[in-house]
Design a protein around this motif. Sequence first.
Motif, PDB file in Angstrom:
ATOM      1  N   TRP A   1       0.828  -1.208   0.000  1.00  0.00           N
ATOM      2  CA  TRP A   1       0.000   0.000   0.000  1.00  0.00           C
ATOM      3  C   TRP A   1       0.862   1.257   0.000  1.00  0.00           C
ATOM      4  CZ3 TRP A   1      -4.572  -0.301  -1.711  1.00  0.00           C
ATOM      5  CH2 TRP A   1      -5.353  -1.421  -1.483  1.00  0.00           C
TER       6      TRP A   1
ATOM      7  N   VAL B   1       0.592   3.957  -2.990  1.00  0.00           N
ATOM      8  CA  VAL B   1       0.196   5.339  -2.716  1.00  0.00           C
ATOM      9  C   VAL B   1       1.356   6.290  -2.996  1.00  0.00           C
ATOM     10  CG1 VAL B   1      -0.510   6.934  -0.894  1.00  0.00           C
ATOM     11  CG2 VAL B   1      -1.624   4.721  -1.087  1.00  0.00           C
TER      12      VAL B   1
ATOM     13  N   CYS C   1      -6.292   7.965  -1.928  1.00  0.00           N
ATOM     14  CA  CYS C   1      -5.051   7.518  -1.269  1.00  0.00           C
ATOM     15  C   CYS C   1      -5.159   7.645   0.251  1.00  0.00           C
ATOM     16  CB  CYS C   1      -3.864   8.328  -1.779  1.00  0.00           C
ATOM     17  SG  CYS C   1      -3.406   7.965  -3.478  1.00  0.00           S
TER      18      CYS C   1
END
Length: 164
Positions: free
Chosen positions: A26, A30, A87
């Motif tokens: 992640w 992002v 995000c």
Amino acid sequence: MVLSLGSAGVGLLSTASSAVGPSVLWRLGVGSTLCLLALVVLMKQLLSSAVQDMGCIHSRRRIEQLRSGGTADPVLLLFTGLALLVCGTTLLSLTESDMLLSGVTLLASGGAVVLGVMAYGVMVYVQGRRNMRRRRRQRVRVYTVTGQRNRPWRDSTSSQSNLL
């Protein structure tokens, strides 16, 4: 905007090496998204500046539209704000507490950008309506002075200017 997006992306990418588990993916996703957004915003600004400086466009209205950003800037900012919201929401959905600050920051900045673009859109709409009302009020009255026309095929511009 470019500096903040780029530094946030690089910050998230640099912390990905110390994380473990799904948080790494992640953070990489992002961080990469933020860096790409910074690149897109920078490329749009450079492109409009280059077109303006090269003199490719000769229309005064189009040059002013490039300087103000036209419709591409609000659309790009809205896209950037929505991407920041996504995000931030993604980082907040992670269960790790170290991503809480980053998620809240991205969510708040994305919300601020989206609200700013919406306020700008409302302001442009109201100003356009106000200008339209002013144009309706300012009706131009044209008075013409014409003389006798014996020959209708003759150009009457010079004779009309002589009458004045």
